[in-house]
Design an enzyme around this catalytic site. Structure first.
Site, PDB file in Angstrom:
ATOM      1  CD  GLU A  10     -16.242  46.160  10.275  1.00 37.61           C
ATOM      2  OE1 GLU A  10     -16.157  45.777   9.084  1.00 37.61           O
ATOM      3  OE2 GLU A  10     -16.354  45.381  11.244  1.00 37.61           O
TER       4      GLU A  10
ATOM      5  NE  ARG B 139     -14.599  42.061  15.887  1.00 35.70           N
ATOM      6  CZ  ARG B 139     -15.693  41.943  16.611  1.00 35.70           C
ATOM      7  NH1 ARG B 139     -16.028  40.773  17.127  1.00 35.70           N
ATOM      8  NH2 ARG B 139     -16.461  42.996  16.831  1.00 35.70           N
ATOM      9  CG  HIS B 140     -10.872  45.405  16.577  1.00 31.33           C
ATOM     10  ND1 HIS B 140     -11.715  45.515  17.666  1.00 31.33           N
ATOM     11  CD2 HIS B 140     -11.665  45.549  15.475  1.00 31.33           C
ATOM     12  CE1 HIS B 140     -12.953  45.714  17.257  1.00 31.33           C
ATOM     13  NE2 HIS B 140     -12.953  45.740  15.922  1.00 31.33           N
ATOM     14  N   GLY B 141      -9.052  43.788  19.395  1.00 33.95           N
ATOM     15  CA  GLY B 141      -9.573  43.548  20.726  1.00 33.95           C
ATOM     16  C   GLY B 141     -10.886  44.274  20.969  1.00 33.95           C
ATOM     17  CD  GLN B 142     -15.119  43.836  25.463  1.00 27.46           C
ATOM     18  OE1 GLN B 142     -14.695  44.509  26.395  1.00 27.46           O
ATOM     19  NE2 GLN B 142     -15.859  42.756  25.645  1.00 27.46           N
ATOM     20  CB  THR B 143     -14.259  48.911  21.279  1.00 26.27           C
ATOM     21  OG1 THR B 143     -15.500  48.536  20.652  1.00 26.27           O
ATOM     22  CG2 THR B 143     -13.105  48.703  20.300  1.00 26.27           C
TER      23      THR B 143
ATOM     24  CG  HIS C 212     -12.152  46.567  11.563  1.00 27.11           C
ATOM     25  ND1 HIS C 212     -12.162  47.303  12.727  1.00 27.11           N
ATOM     26  CD2 HIS C 212     -11.208  47.139  10.761  1.00 27.11           C
ATOM     27  CE1 HIS C 212     -11.275  48.279  12.637  1.00 27.11           C
ATOM     28  NE2 HIS C 212     -10.684  48.206  11.447  1.00 27.11           N
TER      29      HIS C 212
ATOM     30  CG  PHE D 239     -18.791  51.772  20.104  1.00 28.34           C
ATOM     31  CD1 PHE D 239     -18.325  52.664  21.061  1.00 28.34           C
ATOM     32  CD2 PHE D 239     -19.522  52.278  19.041  1.00 28.34           C
ATOM     33  CE1 PHE D 239     -18.587  54.021  20.958  1.00 28.34           C
ATOM     34  CE2 PHE D 239     -19.794  53.637  18.931  1.00 28.34           C
ATOM     35  CZ  PHE D 239     -19.320  54.505  19.897  1.00 28.34           C
ATOM     36  CG  ASN D 240     -16.403  45.349  19.795  1.00 33.50           C
ATOM     37  OD1 ASN D 240     -15.169  45.366  19.833  1.00 33.50           O
ATOM     38  ND2 ASN D 240     -17.069  45.524  18.678  1.00 33.50           N
TER      39      ASN D 240
END
Length: 216
Positions: free
Chosen positions: A83, A9-13, A153, A15-16
């Site tokens: 996603e 899974r991608h790194g934090q945004t 995602h 939005f996360n």
């Protein structure tokens, strides 16, 4: 013969971090997300990864590029790894959705056939992501004995893993949420001709690890 598949899974945004729903919105990595991508690159260095395929959304693409630079590999972008399209929910916080439609998020989590307004079902996400792996099985002759990394995602990885294992729709919620830059590690092994497997190639998939931060 086995083929290992790492799903990251991608790194934090931001939005996360603020519990805001992204879907197909093209959000960027936060400062923490960039740090997580660097840590993932360090963790994956030395692995026998022969190919990196990433969602074309920026948060996944940038995470993959950090890793690719460390491994000295190119990144192939594939929109089939995006996603879930969350339709009318995109950009809203969990609390906003819950206030407007009490119980709807729970139904979405537990019913792979149900979608938010103007959105995709988990079935649809699983189907499009599944074809990425099917194509790799046909095209990547060097995959045998090696590893392919998919950077995508949380929802997509969960749906894809369920599809590869041949889960019924009712079993899709069995995987817990995948943390940022956490891995799902699965392995595909050849099976005898005539053995019933899910997909068009005689490969059976097995889960080796879920929501892990180190390759097993």
């Amino acid at each position: 013969m086995s083929r290992r598949l790492l799903l990251l899974r991608h790194g934090q945004t931001e939005f996360n971090a603020t519990r805001r729903m992204q879907g197909h919105l093209d959000t960027e990595l936060s400062h923490t997300g960039w740090q997580q991508a660097q840590a993932a690159a360090e963790m994956l260095s030395g692995q026998p990864i022969i190919k990196i395929v990433a969602s074309d959304l920026r948060r996944a693409k940038d995470t993959a590029q950090v890793i690719a630079d460390r491994l000295e590999l190119p990144v192939s972008l594939d929109p089939r790894l995006r996603e879930t399209d969350l339709g009318d929910w995109q950009g809203k916080t969990h609390e906003e959705v819950d206030q407007a439609l009490p119980g709807a998020r729970a139904r979405w989590r537990f019913d792979a056939t149900w979608a938010p307004p103007n959105a995709e079902t988990r079935q649809e996400v699983a189907a499009r992501a599944f074809t990425v792996v099917e194509d790799l099985l046909q095209q990547e002759e060097q995959w045998e004995g090696n590893t392919v990394l998919l950077v995508a995602h949380g929802g997509t990885i969960s749906a894809l893993t369920s599809a590869l294992l041949g889960f019924a729709d009712s079993k899709h919620p069995l995987f817990s949420n995948l943390g940022n830059t956490r891995l799902a590690q699965i392995v595909g092994r050849d099976v005898p001709e005539g053995y019933p497997v899910h997909g068009n190639k005689a490969v059976q998939w097995y889960v080796e690890g879920w929501n892990i931060d180190q390759v097993l």
